[in-house]
Design an enzyme around this catalytic site. Structure first.
Site, short mmCIF file in Angstrom:
data_model
loop_
_atom_site.label_atom_id
_atom_site.label_comp_id
_atom_site.label_asym_id
_atom_site.label_seq_id
_atom_site.Cartn_x
_atom_site.Cartn_y
_atom_site.Cartn_z
CG HIS A 179 -2.01 0.74 1.34
ND1 HIS A 179 -2.08 1.93 1.93
CD2 HIS A 179 -3.31 0.87 0.95
CE1 HIS A 179 -2.77 2.55 1.56
NE2 HIS A 179 -3.70 1.84 1.51
CG ASP A 190 -0.03 -2.70 6.64
OD1 ASP A 190 -1.28 -2.49 6.75
OD2 ASP A 190 0.14 -2.41 5.06
CD GLN A 237 -6.86 -4.88 4.58
OE1 GLN A 237 -7.70 -5.67 4.23
NE2 GLN A 237 -7.58 -3.02 3.45
CE LYS A 254 -7.66 -0.44 6.01
NZ LYS A 254 -7.99 -0.10 5.05
CB CYS A 275 -3.70 3.32 -1.74
SG CYS A 275 -4.93 4.67 -1.28
N1 PMP Z 1 -1.60 -0.80 4.72
C1 PMP Z 1 -2.33 -1.63 3.83
C2 PMP Z 1 -2.44 -2.92 3.56
C3 PMP Z 1 -3.78 -0.83 3.62
O1 PMP Z 1 -5.46 -1.82 2.89
C4 PMP Z 1 -4.29 0.03 4.29
C5 PMP Z 1 -6.02 1.24 4.45
N2 PMP Z 1 -6.34 0.85 2.70
C6 PMP Z 1 -3.49 0.88 5.00
C7 PMP Z 1 -2.14 0.16 4.97
C8 PMP Z 1 -3.47 2.00 5.69
O2 PMP Z 1 -4.34 2.57 6.36
P1 PMP Z 1 -5.44 3.84 7.51
O3 PMP Z 1 -5.59 4.62 6.28
O4 PMP Z 1 -6.41 3.06 8.25
O5 PMP Z 1 -4.19 4.47 7.43
#
Ligand code: PMP
Length: 422
Positions: free
Chosen positions: A124, A201, A204, A227, A367
């Site tokens: 991401h 990270d 997910q 999430k 993203c």
């Molecule tokens: N890493 C991953 C794998 C994600 O899916 C996301 C959210 N789509 C993020 C980081 C960022 O999370 P946040 O927007 O809650 O900071």
């Protein structure tokens, strides 16, 4: 384990009763944000109605109670991650802030010209851009583990990248765009073998399976409350005590100090050292309620249910002519991404057509623009499942896609494929 009473479970989510365009909501965008059960909404509401006060320095009962609630939330998080102690769990605004914190503090203090950070093609942007920023400042550089055509990491390539220059391996536990579950335990062992640290990270993963940061031997582990059936604006950074204690502070301000004079400041112990300013107390309370709620259900039932949805979605979408599923890893979380190439149908159009049928999915690059480049598309359509989703919603999604494709085939002028605006 006791089978899930799915009707009762859905009833715990007030938003799922919403009707849009005259149809019940099919909420299939859980990788973006999950919905919140009544327990979470009520815990946050009760906090605001009965317990709110600023924490830590209040001499009065109300403030002491709010402080206890915030401390309890940290204990719940520590137990959830199986951290050795609550102080290793920092509250942040979310995964993005957690990763930025590590990049800005550990990264700035430790990276030197020629040092290497290993990322993956699945990351991401929030696990790419903070590293680029710190590399630009320090002269360190980024190396990338490629994926195979199924969306799995090429571990042989990972082993070739690891070397004495590697300082950090930063990888997602689960890919938000494809659903691939990465072998993070093995990857951490390999990183440690060359003396590098590992940041996971977990954005997910945490809602879909048990997390044990000690068994993983993760150095850092990041996730977001929203999430995980919790509120937005709250997240966690786990870090090993020895690492956190050696890191310079992130932001300066109240609550993170021990003693301030104009000449110099000494900093508080962890976790406070990394939590400058008034924290998101209500968010922490909501996150703890979400974790309590999820743990009461148990991850065995979560995984069984979500894997059932994924299996059915993969069968149904896999049988639609002209639809290509992106990401066919053997080990996947409840995420399914696809494009429709015959007839060429832009993902934005797919998303809008599904919205008319009250089906919420995500379209775009998720993203993950470098991953989209690797896949040779500018975007995908993605459905992602949570505990409250039903097989009937998967059938509705597949029926709708078949209907949309049939309608477009019947038309003379095709819709533009994957527009840039996606
Ligand atoms: N890493 C991953 C794998 C994600 O899916 C996301 C959210 N789509 C993020 C980081 C960022 O999370 P946040 O927007 O809650 O900071």
């Amino acid at each position: 384990s006791v089978p899930l009473d799915h009707g009762a479970l859905r009833d715990q989510f007030p938003i799922l009763a919403t009707q849009l365009h005259g149809r019940p909501l099919a909420y299939l965008d859980n990788a973006a944000s999950t919905q919140q059960p009544r327990e979470v909404i009520q815990a946050v509401s009760a906090y605001h109605q009965q317990y709110h006060a600023n924490i830590h320095r209040g001499v009065y009962e109300l403030s002491r109670n709010a402080t206890r609630m915030h401390d309890y939330a940290r204990e719940v998080v520590a137990h959830f991650l199986h951290a050795a102690e609550p102080a290793e769990c920092l509250f942040t605004r979310g995964t993005t802030e957690s990763i930025n914190l590590v990049a800005a503090t550990w990264g700035r203090a430790n990276l030197r010209p020629g040092d290497e950070i290993i990322l993956t093609e699945l990351e991401h942007h929030s696990n790419i851009v903070p590293w680029q920023m710190v590399c630009a400042e320090t002269g360190a550089c980024i190396r990338v583990i490629p994926i195979n055509d199924d969306g799995e990491l090429d571990l042989a390539a990972y082993h070739r990248l690891l070397c004495s220059r590697t300082r950090l391996v930063a990888v997602n536990h689960v890919s938000n765009a494809l659903g691939t579950v990465n072998p993070v335990r093995e990857m951490i062992v390999d990183a440690h073998a060359v003396g590098a640290l590992a940041l996971i990270d977990g954005a997910q993963w945490v809602a879909h399976g048990p997390t044990d940061v000690q068994a993983l031997d993760a150095d850092f582990y990041a996730f977001s409350g929203h999430k995980l059936y919790g509120p937005t604006g709250i997240g966690v950074l786990y870090g090993k005590r020895s690492l956190l204690e050696a890191m310079p502070p992130y932001q300066g301000g109240g609550d993170m100090i021990e003693r301030v004079t104009f000449a110099q400041t000494s900093y508080a112990q962890i976790p406070n050292r990394f939590e400058a300013g008034t924290p998101h107390i209500a968010g922490a309370v909501g996150l703890a309620a979400a974790i309590d709620w999820l743990e009461a259900i148990g991850f065995e039932r979560v995984a069984e249910h979500e894997q059932g949805l994924l299996k059915r979605a993969t069968e149904r979408l896999g049988n639609i002519r002209g639809l290509d599923i992106k990401g066919t890893a053997r080990n996947k979380a409840g995420v399914i991404s696809w494009v429709i190439s015959d007839p060429p149908l832009g993902t934005l159009d797919i998303g809008m057509q599904l919205d008319l049928r009250s089906i919420c999915i995500r379209t775009g690059h998720h993203c993950c623009q470098p991953l989209m480049d690797r896949l040779g598309v500018s975007s995908t359509a993605r459905a992602s499942f949570a505990l409250y989703n039903q097989l009937a919603e998967v059938e509705r999604l597949a029926d709708a896609l078949e209907e949309i494709i049939t309608a477009v085939r019947a038309r003379v002028v095709p819709t533009a494929p994957n527009r840039a605006a996606d």
